[in-house]
Each structure stands twice: as C-alpha cells, then as structure tokens.
Design a protein around this motif. Sequence first.
Motif, PDB file in Angstrom:
ATOM      1  N   UNK A 183      24.204  11.236   9.121  1.00  0.00           N
ATOM      2  CA  UNK A 183      23.060  10.819  10.078  1.00  0.00           C
ATOM      3  C   UNK A 183      22.035   9.798   9.364  1.00  0.00           C
ATOM      4  N   UNK A 184      22.090   9.082  10.050  1.00  0.00           N
ATOM      5  CA  UNK A 184      21.137   7.917   9.338  1.00  0.00           C
ATOM      6  C   UNK A 184      19.850   7.503  10.440  1.00  0.00           C
ATOM      7  N   UNK A 185      18.682   8.090  10.171  1.00  0.00           N
ATOM      8  CA  UNK A 185      17.592   7.952  10.892  1.00  0.00           C
ATOM      9  C   UNK A 185      16.553   6.946  10.234  1.00  0.00           C
ATOM     10  N   UNK A 186      16.141   5.721  10.850  1.00  0.00           N
ATOM     11  CA  UNK A 186      15.384   4.546  10.300  1.00  0.00           C
ATOM     12  C   UNK A 186      14.528   4.235  11.400  1.00  0.00           C
ATOM     13  N   UNK A 187      13.591   3.414  10.945  1.00  0.00           N
ATOM     14  CA  UNK A 187      12.682   2.648  12.075  1.00  0.00           C
ATOM     15  C   UNK A 187      12.890   0.869  11.782  1.00  0.00           C
ATOM     16  N   UNK A 188      12.693   0.277  12.809  1.00  0.00           N
ATOM     17  CA  UNK A 188      12.516  -1.241  12.845  1.00  0.00           C
ATOM     18  C   UNK A 188      11.283  -1.463  13.018  1.00  0.00           C
ATOM     19  N   UNK A 189      10.492  -1.847  11.833  1.00  0.00           N
ATOM     20  CA  UNK A 189       9.146  -2.546  12.062  1.00  0.00           C
ATOM     21  C   UNK A 189       9.098  -3.829  11.830  1.00  0.00           C
ATOM     22  N   UNK A 190       8.503  -4.830  12.809  1.00  0.00           N
ATOM     23  CA  UNK A 190       8.425  -6.107  12.363  1.00  0.00           C
ATOM     24  C   UNK A 190       7.506  -6.617  11.910  1.00  0.00           C
ATOM     25  N   UNK A 191       6.498  -5.438  11.712  1.00  0.00           N
ATOM     26  CA  UNK A 191       5.268  -6.108  10.959  1.00  0.00           C
ATOM     27  C   UNK A 191       5.156  -6.007   9.503  1.00  0.00           C
ATOM     28  N   UNK A 192       4.561  -7.127   8.815  1.00  0.00           N
ATOM     29  CA  UNK A 192       4.245  -6.850   7.365  1.00  0.00           C
ATOM     30  C   UNK A 192       2.932  -6.840   7.195  1.00  0.00           C
ATOM     31  N   UNK A 193       2.301  -6.005   6.091  1.00  0.00           N
ATOM     32  CA  UNK A 193       1.065  -5.998   5.517  1.00  0.00           C
ATOM     33  C   UNK A 193       0.505  -7.237   5.220  1.00  0.00           C
ATOM     34  N   UNK A 194      -0.714  -7.591   5.745  1.00  0.00           N
ATOM     35  CA  UNK A 194      -1.461  -8.633   5.534  1.00  0.00           C
ATOM     36  C   UNK A 194      -1.837  -8.796   3.966  1.00  0.00           C
ATOM     37  N   UNK A 195      -2.384  -9.833   3.652  1.00  0.00           N
ATOM     38  CA  UNK A 195      -2.789  -9.986   2.328  1.00  0.00           C
ATOM     39  C   UNK A 195      -4.256 -10.133   2.023  1.00  0.00           C
ATOM     40  N   UNK A 196      -4.991 -10.192   3.184  1.00  0.00           N
ATOM     41  CA  UNK A 196      -6.524 -10.658   3.426  1.00  0.00           C
ATOM     42  C   UNK A 196      -7.268  -9.320   2.934  1.00  0.00           C
ATOM     43  N   UNK A 197      -8.041  -9.183   1.723  1.00  0.00           N
ATOM     44  CA  UNK A 197      -8.817  -8.261   1.589  1.00  0.00           C
ATOM     45  C   UNK A 197     -10.025  -7.886   2.696  1.00  0.00           C
ATOM     46  N   UNK A 198     -10.277  -8.856   3.271  1.00  0.00           N
ATOM     47  CA  UNK A 198     -11.253  -8.558   4.280  1.00  0.00           C
ATOM     48  C   UNK A 198     -10.903  -7.768   5.529  1.00  0.00           C
ATOM     49  N   UNK A 199      -9.316  -7.842   5.679  1.00  0.00           N
ATOM     50  CA  UNK A 199      -8.675  -7.136   6.878  1.00  0.00           C
ATOM     51  C   UNK A 199      -7.983  -5.603   6.183  1.00  0.00           C
ATOM     52  N   UNK A 200      -8.576  -5.241   4.997  1.00  0.00           N
ATOM     53  CA  UNK A 200      -8.141  -4.126   4.429  1.00  0.00           C
ATOM     54  C   UNK A 200      -9.322  -2.978   4.573  1.00  0.00           C
ATOM     55  N   UNK A 201      -8.654  -1.721   5.343  1.00  0.00           N
ATOM     56  CA  UNK A 201      -9.506  -0.628   5.642  1.00  0.00           C
ATOM     57  C   UNK A 201      -9.251   0.733   5.263  1.00  0.00           C
ATOM     58  N   UNK A 202     -10.247   1.086   4.639  1.00  0.00           N
ATOM     59  CA  UNK A 202     -10.105   2.611   4.085  1.00  0.00           C
ATOM     60  C   UNK A 202     -10.950   3.687   4.820  1.00  0.00           C
TER      61      UNK A 202
END
Length: 330
Positions: free
Chosen positions: A167-186
């Motif tokens: 069984x092979x369960x996986x996801x296809x995510x076309x998005x990559x994390x941005x590298x702009x610290x102003x758009x980083x949220x915790x």
Amino acid sequence: MKNEMLTVSEVSSRIEAGDVMVIAGDEALLAQLPKGAWIGGTTVYFVTETGGAVVRDRLFCTTISAATGATPRHLDVAGLPGISAGYKPGGVTMIMIPAFSVAHSQFAVDGQSYPGLFDQPLAGWITGVHLDEIGKRAPKVFDGTTGIGHDEGAVLLHVALPESVSIDLDILNIFARGDDAKLSFVFDESGFVAKTAMVNGERVNLAAYITENKIDTRLPLVANYAGALVNVSIQSADPETGEVKFYAPVVAGVEYRLANALGSYAQAFAQGAGDAGAGQYSCNCILNYLYGELEGQRTGGFTGPVTFGEIAYILLNQTLVRMDINENAA
C-alpha cells in the motif's frame, strides 16, 4: 483498484455481488444503495477522465479489488478515538467525515493523538455539498452496513488485504513554503480560528496584517510536519472582528509560511501529477478545483471526488491525496 462513474443500478449490482467500494455522489443517489461492503459520502464535484465537472446523476466508485473482506461502521463523535480498534492486520482503512460537523473539528484538532491511528494507512475525505447549498443542506456520510446517511460522526471501511499486497499512501502538494520572513507565522494556540500571531518576532493582529499587506488568501500557509509539507488554507480574514478562520487547524508553536505564488494553478497541477494516477484512489480539494479552475481540466491520470478536506492520517487542505494498492507485490 478501479475508478468508475456508474449509475445507481450499476453500483447496486456491484454491491450485491460483494464488491468492496468507496462511493461518492449526491445524497439522493447514495440513499438508494443496498446494504453491503461500502461507505459513501456526499459531493457533486469530481475530476473525471475528461476533466473537472459537477455530476448529479451518477456515482463515483472506487472498487478495492484486492480486498479479501471489509467491515463498514459508523462512529459517533465520542467514538472517534476508537478508529484504530477496527483495523485489520495488514489492511487499510477508508474514512469519511461530514464537513462543518463536530466530528470534523474534533478529528482535525485531536486526531493525531488517537491511539494507534498511524498503525496502518488511513485515507479518506471530508464530505460536502454544492457550494450554492452550503447552509441549506448538510453534508452526509453513509454506512453500508445499514445504508443510512449521517450528518455527524465518521464512517469507516476497514479493508482486509492479502499479505502480498503493498500500500502506497501519499499526497501531491503543489505548494512550496515561501522564504519571506514577513510571511512567517507562529501561533500561540491550536485551532481553526486565530486573532494574533508572531510574525518575524513581533505579535500582530493577524486579520489586520493580512489585509494591510494584501496577502493572497488563495495561497495556503505551509508547515513542515516531520518532513511532509502540509497546507492550512485561509477561509476568511475579518479586520472588524479580528478573526482569521482556517479550513484546518493551525498547531501552536509550529512555523507556517505563506506558500509561494503559482504562475498557473492548473499547469502546476498538471506538472505535479505527470502521467501518474490511473488505477489509484484519489481525492482533491474544492479549493484546488476553484482556484485552479479545474472544471474541464485534467489532473494527470487522477480521477476522484473533489472534497471539503482530504485525509491522509490527518486532515489536509489544498492537497491531492492518492493511494495505490499494488496487487502484484512479491
């Protein structure tokens, strides 16, 4: 596995013949099906062999041909922590939960802590309705043991498989994390709603920040969960109430970054999917369908329901979940 668009009569014949099936379609069609080894959920959005489409007169069926047996069951909200109690050794479990239900929220927030949840592949989706019917009709899940539809809880199909199957369960995510610290949220708290977040070391009013910086809310927040990039999609940002609502919960203490913008949503999906997908179980997110303008567009060889959330062990957003059962494994 086999994916097909079938009439109620055709599906009923397959169920009565003993086929193990995962079924998606309009509530009126699902309610006509006989009892058997199946679970079903409501949606009218699909990716078909000819592209994305709204379909109300047929059911999308995935037949798990390798199955040696299957047990459908319905769990109420209190029973959700017992999902793994029905796992069949070496098998797979399919799950459906109605959108906007208490079960939807509880599974999203607490599911990762359920005992034994990750002991075998768990795949499925959040059921929905036509967008014009939100608030007018409740999404439903159907339990093949009784044939009854439920607007609360979860339905599970515990599938037994031969030892030779992989069984092979996986996801296809076309998005990559941005590298702009102003758009980083915790975030300080986990949940579907947030009013504040730490951005580049500074606490901000999140709704105002999103509005003032003209952040494209069609792009998800992306976090690294143990090596897997997982999306949390923004539902709304209201500067008046100060609330930002999400389609899946954010987790306290985890860093999320706004995804990089895509040149072409549909093209990104086509490139990500490639030629794969034929003969695999899959479900795709309604946000991908809308933002990617997938109506009439194909996503490689992947066909399946378009859903209000995807499940690959945990709740996901703006993701395609895929599962392959290899019947020819040594």
